[in-house]
Design a protein around this motif. Structure first.
Motif, PDB file in Angstrom:
ATOM      1  N   THR A  30      -3.602  -7.687   1.711  1.00 38.61           N
ATOM      2  CA  THR A  30      -2.855  -7.357   2.915  1.00 38.61           C
ATOM      3  C   THR A  30      -1.368  -7.618   2.780  1.00 38.61           C
ATOM      4  O   THR A  30      -0.566  -6.856   3.280  1.00 38.61           O
ATOM      5  CB  THR A  30      -3.385  -8.153   4.116  1.00 38.61           C
ATOM      6  N   SER A  49      -9.455 -12.544   0.490  1.00 33.85           N
ATOM      7  CA  SER A  49      -8.207 -13.294   0.613  1.00 33.85           C
ATOM      8  C   SER A  49      -7.092 -12.346   1.033  1.00 33.85           C
ATOM      9  O   SER A  49      -7.301 -11.162   1.259  1.00 33.85           O
ATOM     10  CB  SER A  49      -7.859 -13.994  -0.692  1.00 33.85           C
ATOM     11  N   ASN A  50      -5.894 -12.884   1.121  1.00 36.06           N
ATOM     12  CA  ASN A  50      -4.793 -12.120   1.700  1.00 36.06           C
ATOM     13  C   ASN A  50      -4.062 -11.268   0.676  1.00 36.06           C
ATOM     14  O   ASN A  50      -3.062 -10.656   0.994  1.00 36.06           O
ATOM     15  CB  ASN A  50      -3.799 -13.082   2.346  1.00 36.06           C
ATOM     16  N   LEU A  51      -4.561 -11.219  -0.564  1.00 36.59           N
ATOM     17  CA  LEU A  51      -3.818 -10.493  -1.601  1.00 36.59           C
ATOM     18  C   LEU A  51      -3.725  -9.008  -1.257  1.00 36.59           C
ATOM     19  O   LEU A  51      -2.751  -8.348  -1.546  1.00 36.59           O
ATOM     20  CB  LEU A  51      -4.509 -10.681  -2.958  1.00 36.59           C
ATOM     21  N   MET A  78      -9.205  -8.883  -2.888  1.00 37.91           N
ATOM     22  CA  MET A  78      -8.745  -7.812  -2.003  1.00 37.91           C
ATOM     23  C   MET A  78      -9.341  -7.904  -0.605  1.00 37.91           C
ATOM     24  O   MET A  78      -8.685  -7.657   0.384  1.00 37.91           O
ATOM     25  CB  MET A  78      -9.107  -6.455  -2.614  1.00 37.91           C
ATOM     26  N   LYS A  79     -10.616  -8.222  -0.539  1.00 39.25           N
ATOM     27  CA  LYS A  79     -11.298  -8.133   0.748  1.00 39.25           C
ATOM     28  C   LYS A  79     -11.323  -9.490   1.461  1.00 39.25           C
ATOM     29  O   LYS A  79     -11.213  -9.562   2.670  1.00 39.25           O
ATOM     30  CB  LYS A  79     -12.725  -7.639   0.492  1.00 39.25           C
TER      31      LYS A  79
END
Lengths: 275, 156
Positions: free
Chosen positions: B34, B30-32, B27-28
């Protein structure tokens, strides 16, 4: 008479040439036999997979041994590796006026490479050597033979839970290492060096891909977990049952595991990030 | 028995901590967190030169990211670069005559697709193509043109 002396001389010369070749062949065959025994042992370990489910407590104890007991060293190492990465990265990036990319640099190098590799090396030293010494000592004190006397398969009962313990613990330790490392980089980069807080995280999020980077890193951890525990168990099981033999096996386990992890990391990186 | 219990508790805590770490990475870091992956509709655009545009480069409108570049391929018939973009579902009012540019973020930054809305009443839908495009600016070409025009001025 002269003919006989000539033949003896020719044979001596041939032996002098062939002896080193034979020595090389012998050591090659020995290495090959060891590789074969290692694979047979792996098959034997895997054959006991079902029994691990019957006795989850054995597995739990090994996840404790490999995983929980390694948490402290892995977390502290991760913190320092992340902090050093931030310091060094800041130095290089500030020369290009790209300090905001510090987050990307720290996170990508931790998640892709340093996390899996350093964790595997730490686990090899911390837990792998303990596994080898334990199994080797069990063999030296004939505990394994004792189990066999009671019609209990020592490989399935002793080695299989340890193998799966390492297999489960390693990817989790890798995730822990990477996360703590990113936090360490954050403390140094944002707290100490004054990189912008928002840019640190947003650049990281826009460049680090979950599937490509994070999942691949954890898969690396899984592979390294298999390799490290397999080598440690094999060296213990294959050790000469004396105190000197166990000590040699422990050294060999750490050295072989470290080499295998580093070499395998190159192959995995080429496969995962090669294109 | 108490020992077994404490082992169970510690292993549970270890696994929970590792899962929290993985969640943090997802969550913080990588882009998962966002970008909802593979969500949105596809729009293509043809460029005479895609420059150094990369897959996953942002597609932005008025400076706000509205999608990502999904694929870049070469059309061997027209010798153009075909860029496939995935636009977020919420952004469904892009006019058909929207202008697609390839811009560079900063002097050395990475390239991205900038969309400038046209005046059409009809909006693009999944699979449509943006016909009005402008290629990437190649720095070397611009410098060459600049030098050339300067030389011409000097000659007069």
């Amino acid at each position: 008479m002269a003919f006989k002396a000539l033949r003896r001389g020719a044979r001596a010369v041939a032996n002098a040439v062939l002896d080193p070749v034979a020595e090389l062949g012998r050591s090659g065959l020995k290495a090959l036999a060891g590789l074969g025994r290692a694979h047979l042992l792996l098959l034997h370990i895997l054959a006991g997979s079902a029994e691990v489910l019957w006795r989850p407590r054995l597995l739990l104890a090994q996840v404790f041994n490999v995983g929980v007991l390694s948490v402290l060293i892995v977390a502290v190492s991760g913190l320092f590796v992340g902090m050093v990465l931030a310091l060094q990265g800041f130095y290089v990036l500030s020369q290009f006026g790209a300090e905001e990319s510090l987050g990307v640099m720290v996170a990508a190098s931790l998640v892709r490479e340093l996390g899996p590799v350093v964790t595997a090396l730490l686990v090899a030293g911390r837990a792998g050597s303990a596994l080898t010494a334990e199994i080797g000592l069990m063999k030296a004190t004939e505990q394994l033979a004792g189990l066999e006397m009671m019609a209990v398969d020592p490989v399935r009962r002793i080695l299989t839970p340890r193998f799966y313990g390492g297999l489960i613990a390693m990817p989790l330790l890798v995730a822990l290492f990477s996360a703590v490392g990113v936090l360490g980089g954050y403390f140094v980069g944002v707290g100490l060096l004054g990189v912008d807080d928002g840019a640190f995280w947003s650049q990281m999020q826009s460049k680090v891909d979950f599937r490509e980077d994070v999942v691949n890193g954890v898969i690396k951890g899984l592979v390294f977990g298999v390799v490290v525990t397999w080598i440690a168990l094999f060296q213990g099981h294959d050790s000469t049952p004396t105190s000197a033999g166990v000590s040699r096996a422990t050294t060999r386990a750490v050295v072989h595991a470290a080499l295998a992890v580093l070499a395998l990391d190159f192959v995995l990186t080429a496969l995962m990030f090669g294109n | 028995m108490a020992k077994q219990r404490s082992i169970e508790v510690l292993v549970g805590a270890f696994m929970a901590a590792a899962l929290v770490a993985l969640f943090f990475l997802a969550m913080k870091v990588s882009n998962l967190g966002t970008s909802p992956a593979a969500d949105g509709y596809r729009v293509t655009a043809r460029f005479a030169n895609a420059g150094s545009l990369k897959v996953r480069a942002p597609v932005s409108m008025a400076g706000v990211r509205v999608g990502r570049v999904e694929a870049i391929r070469f059309d061997k018939k027209t010798y153009e670069a075909v860029v496939t973009m995935r636009i977020e579902n919420g952004v469904d009012t892009i006019p058909e005559d929207t202008f697609a540019n390839i811009f560079t973020a900063g002097l050395l930054g990475e390239q991205y697709v900038g969309l400038e809305p046209g005046g059409s009443e009809d909006f693009v839908r999944d699979g449509d193509e943006l016909t009005q495009t402008q290629s990437a600016l190649i720095l070397e070409q611009m410098i060459g043109q600049f030098l050339f025009s300067k030389a011409e001025e000097g000659g007069k």
